[in-house]
Write a protein that holds these residues in place. Structure first.
Motif, PDB file in Angstrom:
ATOM      1  N   LEU A  25       9.035   7.001  -4.701  1.00  0.00           N
ATOM      2  CA  LEU A  25       8.956   5.776  -4.338  1.00  0.00           C
ATOM      3  C   LEU A  25      10.164   5.159  -3.423  1.00  0.00           C
ATOM      4  O   LEU A  25      10.065   4.386  -2.792  1.00  0.00           O
ATOM      5  CB  LEU A  25       8.699   4.785  -5.610  1.00  0.00           C
ATOM      6  N   ASP A  26      11.325   5.837  -3.528  1.00  0.00           N
ATOM      7  CA  ASP A  26      12.412   5.367  -2.777  1.00  0.00           C
ATOM      8  C   ASP A  26      12.652   6.249  -1.604  1.00  0.00           C
ATOM      9  O   ASP A  26      13.548   5.948  -0.646  1.00  0.00           O
ATOM     10  CB  ASP A  26      13.678   5.576  -3.699  1.00  0.00           C
ATOM     11  N   SER A  27      11.706   6.876  -1.119  1.00  0.00           N
ATOM     12  CA  SER A  27      11.863   7.515   0.262  1.00  0.00           C
ATOM     13  C   SER A  27      11.864   6.341   1.440  1.00  0.00           C
ATOM     14  O   SER A  27      11.263   5.470   1.259  1.00  0.00           O
ATOM     15  CB  SER A  27      10.641   8.499   0.547  1.00  0.00           C
ATOM     16  N   PRO A  28      12.720   6.756   2.407  1.00  0.00           N
ATOM     17  CA  PRO A  28      12.687   5.605   3.470  1.00  0.00           C
ATOM     18  C   PRO A  28      11.532   5.308   4.053  1.00  0.00           C
ATOM     19  O   PRO A  28      10.642   6.388   4.214  1.00  0.00           O
ATOM     20  CB  PRO A  28      13.666   6.304   4.591  1.00  0.00           C
ATOM     21  N   GLY A  34       0.729  -1.266   0.033  1.00  0.00           N
ATOM     22  CA  GLY A  34       0.081  -0.004  -0.120  1.00  0.00           C
ATOM     23  C   GLY A  34       0.654   1.454   0.073  1.00  0.00           C
ATOM     24  O   GLY A  34       0.329   2.134  -0.470  1.00  0.00           O
ATOM     25  N   ILE A  35       1.931   1.344   0.656  1.00  0.00           N
ATOM     26  CA  ILE A  35       2.661   2.378   0.793  1.00  0.00           C
ATOM     27  C   ILE A  35       3.324   2.756  -0.749  1.00  0.00           C
ATOM     28  O   ILE A  35       3.056   4.062  -1.210  1.00  0.00           O
ATOM     29  CB  ILE A  35       3.994   2.096   1.363  1.00  0.00           C
ATOM     30  N   LYS A  36       3.649   1.939  -1.592  1.00  0.00           N
ATOM     31  CA  LYS A  36       4.228   2.160  -2.812  1.00  0.00           C
ATOM     32  C   LYS A  36       2.956   2.640  -3.586  1.00  0.00           C
ATOM     33  O   LYS A  36       3.092   3.538  -4.717  1.00  0.00           O
ATOM     34  CB  LYS A  36       4.900   0.823  -3.702  1.00  0.00           C
ATOM     35  N   PHE A  37       1.877   2.023  -3.326  1.00  0.00           N
ATOM     36  CA  PHE A  37       0.603   2.343  -4.183  1.00  0.00           C
ATOM     37  C   PHE A  37       0.108   3.807  -3.986  1.00  0.00           C
ATOM     38  O   PHE A  37      -0.080   4.684  -4.949  1.00  0.00           O
ATOM     39  CB  PHE A  37      -0.590   1.252  -3.664  1.00  0.00           C
ATOM     40  N   PHE A  38       0.096   4.137  -2.876  1.00  0.00           N
ATOM     41  CA  PHE A  38      -0.296   5.674  -2.516  1.00  0.00           C
ATOM     42  C   PHE A  38       0.676   6.683  -3.006  1.00  0.00           C
ATOM     43  O   PHE A  38       0.613   7.653  -3.285  1.00  0.00           O
ATOM     44  CB  PHE A  38      -0.579   5.582  -0.978  1.00  0.00           C
ATOM     45  N   ARG A  39       2.065   6.361  -2.734  1.00  0.00           N
ATOM     46  CA  ARG A  39       3.066   7.288  -3.083  1.00  0.00           C
ATOM     47  C   ARG A  39       3.000   7.413  -4.677  1.00  0.00           C
ATOM     48  O   ARG A  39       3.135   8.541  -5.177  1.00  0.00           O
ATOM     49  CB  ARG A  39       4.370   6.563  -2.996  1.00  0.00           C
TER      50      ARG A  39
END
Length: 599
Positions: free
Chosen positions: A152-155, A140-145
């Motif tokens: 997408l590469d933020s920690p 879900g994090i990648k999806f919302f980013r």
């Protein structure tokens, strides 16, 4: 600024098998069928919190909202509303989507979690577009980013995820959080055909948090919440990844602040993954408990790779070292017939697990099992509220659905009549752990981990008298008395405070038994309190990244917690004084908070 609302389905929730609460994993599954010793607890929606913590935009998260408040909030005009749900709540979520379309037609709707997998598989394209704009299958994090145009590469960070907890409802109606959560990874490459997690993440595992970050968060949890009993390191099969587990273990062993004396982490595993280690090596990592998907004695020869290995030997070796084992059994596989299904049940009972999950094989829409049964015309059209661990929803090869349901109930009863309450099984495992570690030649086991098991035994001792009195039969009663003898042999005569507490628990158990006969507790499946988490993105690193609001003040709950706190504080002082007078050589060995653990 983009406005984002995250939410769970609105309450009230549908009840589960035997009229259980959907949000109570302890009574619904893991401690089911244990008379007055069935634990009750609460859980949180960790996926939504993880996403909210890892996007740059502020957001509002509604956990278990009411219908009226949900509509009121949606009318504020959000850009995105993300709904995380189980398939059981599909009808409710479809109604929520209709409300959003009606009162905020410009808002984009995002569906996620296992319910999204179901939604994506079960409905035609036109119907899906009518109700939702996006379906999140995967992380879900990648999806919302991606949706928000963020890097997408933020920690990834996670901190202060809400805590969960269990207790006996007649000792604490509203147990506070004593179990914390860290998410190490998502997904599983083992490819079991009934598993929604595998399908959600395309048979892959996604690492979210490396072991050094997991360790840092575990330490922060113990600093912030000294009453923490255990930390769950969530990953579908964390023990599969030996480098990560060994690195976490190294950090625990080298830690001088908490170390093995305090750190106790729980993780999901498999028989295959556990057998990659020396048993003492696992004890030295701080590994305190695990849920093992056993599923069936015959699973290893029926295409389920991660079940390969000797489950009985594995569980015996772990529990000998004080590592608590929970496990799942599924009834109704195609290979089950009217003879071997009883062999499977008896084998599973012989494992002596601390807590158990006995369910029916159920095809979750979107899984390979569901697609296969659909092709074979073996799916039943059942209500969404029955799409759960016990709902079935399929034509079994050798049984009628009611027969499998009856076998589940029979197995739960037999487990309780064989081993007694999970709390006493946990007591046995902690005694095992103390005896093994105390006799070990390894200094860390002997001096540190042994002390942790001793503390757990002292905390659980006051439950012995009630467990023995209300044991389901003489066999279990004898086992509990033998535990009491082992306790005295290892730690000497219990402190006066422990004996007083044990009589107090016995009195409360009598009251609970009478109430259960008059008004069974499952007549009142609990609903969770509605909470709002406001992620403003301006909190400091040393405090939670959210503010919690309670829209519906429950003055009865607040009075209960305040009065309970006063009673515990006063009772503790009295018991400490009694110990100083009657047994000055014994340190205080009990806590009136009665925090318990069966993990």
């Amino acid at each position: 600024m983009t406005k984002i609302l995250f939410t769970t389905p609105c309450q009230p929730y549908p009840t589960q098998f035997e009229n259980d609460s959907l949000t109570d994993v302890a009574s619904q599954r893991l401690c089911k069928g244990q008379d007055i010793f069935t634990l009750r607890g609460h859980v949180h929606c960790y996926g939504l919190h993880l996403i909210a913590q890892n996007i740059s935009q502020p957001s509002i998260l509604l956990e278990y909202p009411s219908w009226d408040y949900f509509e009121k909030e949606v009318r504020k005009g959000y850009d995105f509303v993300g709904i995380s749900f189980f398939q059981t709540c599909t009808d409710m979520v479809l109604d929520m989507c209709k409300i959003i379309r009606r009162v905020a037609p410009e808002t984009k709707i995002v569906l996620g979690h296992y319910g999204a997998l179901t939604f994506n598989a079960a409905f035609p394209e036109d119907y899906k577009k009518e109700h939702a704009d996006y379906v999140c299958i995967g992380e879900g994090i990648k999806f919302f980013r991606t949706l928000l145009g963020e890097p997408l590469d933020s920690p990834i960070s996670q901190s202060y995820l809400p805590r969960c907890g269990d207790n006996l409802p007649w000792l604490d109606r509203h147990p506070g959080g004593n179990n914390s959560f860290v998410i190490a990874g998502l997904g599983c490459p083992s490819g079991c055909d009934f598993c929604a997690t595998t399908e959600m993440h395309a048979n892959e595992r996604i690492m979210l948090y490396p072991p050094d970050k997991v360790f840092e968060e575990i330490k922060r949890i113990y600093r912030s919440f000294p009453n923490t009993v255990q930390v769950t390191v969530y990953d579908e099969d964390f023990l599969k990844y030996t480098e990560e587990v060994r690195e976490l273990g190294r950090l625990v062993q080298e830690d001088s602040e908490f170390g093995l004396r305090k750190i106790n982490w729980f993780a999901l595993s498999s028989i295959e993954s556990l057998n990659q280690y020396d048993w003492d090596e696992l004890a030295l990592t701080g590994f305190g408990g695990t849920f093992i998907g056993i599923e069936s004695k015959f699973a290893p020869t029926s295409g389920y790779q991660k079940r390969t290995g000797d489950a009985k030997e594995t569980i015996e070796e772990l529990q000998k070292r004080g590592i608590t084992c929970l496990g799942g059994l599924m009834l109704g596989f195609d290979f089950h017939d009217r003879i071997n299904i009883h062999e499977d049940i008896n084998y599973y009972i012989s494992l002596g697990l601390v807590s158990h999950q006995i369910s029916r094989v159920s095809p979750l829409p979107g899984t390979p099992l569901w697609y296969r049964l659909k092709e074979e015309n073996r799916l039943f059209d059942i209500p969404w509220v029955d799409q759960n661990f016990y709902g079935g929803g399929m034509k079994y090869k050798n049984f009628e659905p009611h027969e499998v349901e009856a076998l589940v109930l029979e197995s739960l009863k037999k487990y309780y009549q064989t081993w007694g309450p999970s709390l006493m099984r946990q007591f046995r495992v902690d005694l095992n752990g103390y005896e093994y570690c105390h006799a070990s030649s390894h200094r860390l086991l002997r001096e540190e981990r042994a002390e942790r098991h001793k503390e757990s035994c002292e905390r659980l001792y006051p439950l012995l008298r009630a467990s023995e009195h209300f044991a389901p039969n003489g066999i279990v009663r004898r086992k509990i008395r033998q535990l009491a003898e082992r306790y005295t042999k290892n730690f000497g005569t219990p402190a006066p405070s422990q004996e007083i507490m044990s009589y107090y628990v016995l009195l409360k158990a009598f009251q609970a038994k009478i109430r259960e006969g008059i008004d069974p507790i499952n007549r009142h499946p609990k609903q969770e309190p509605f909470k709002i988490y406001r992620y403003d993105k301006n909190n400091g690193q040393s405090e939670p990244p959210y503010k919690v609001l309670y829209p519906n003040k429950d003055y009865g709950y607040e009075f209960y917690r305040d009065w309970r706190g006063i009673k515990e504080q006063g009772f503790t002082k009295v018991l400490d004084y009694i110990d100083k007078i009657l047994a000055p050589d014994k340190a205080a060995k009990t806590t009136t908070s009665m925090d318990v653990r069966c993990r």
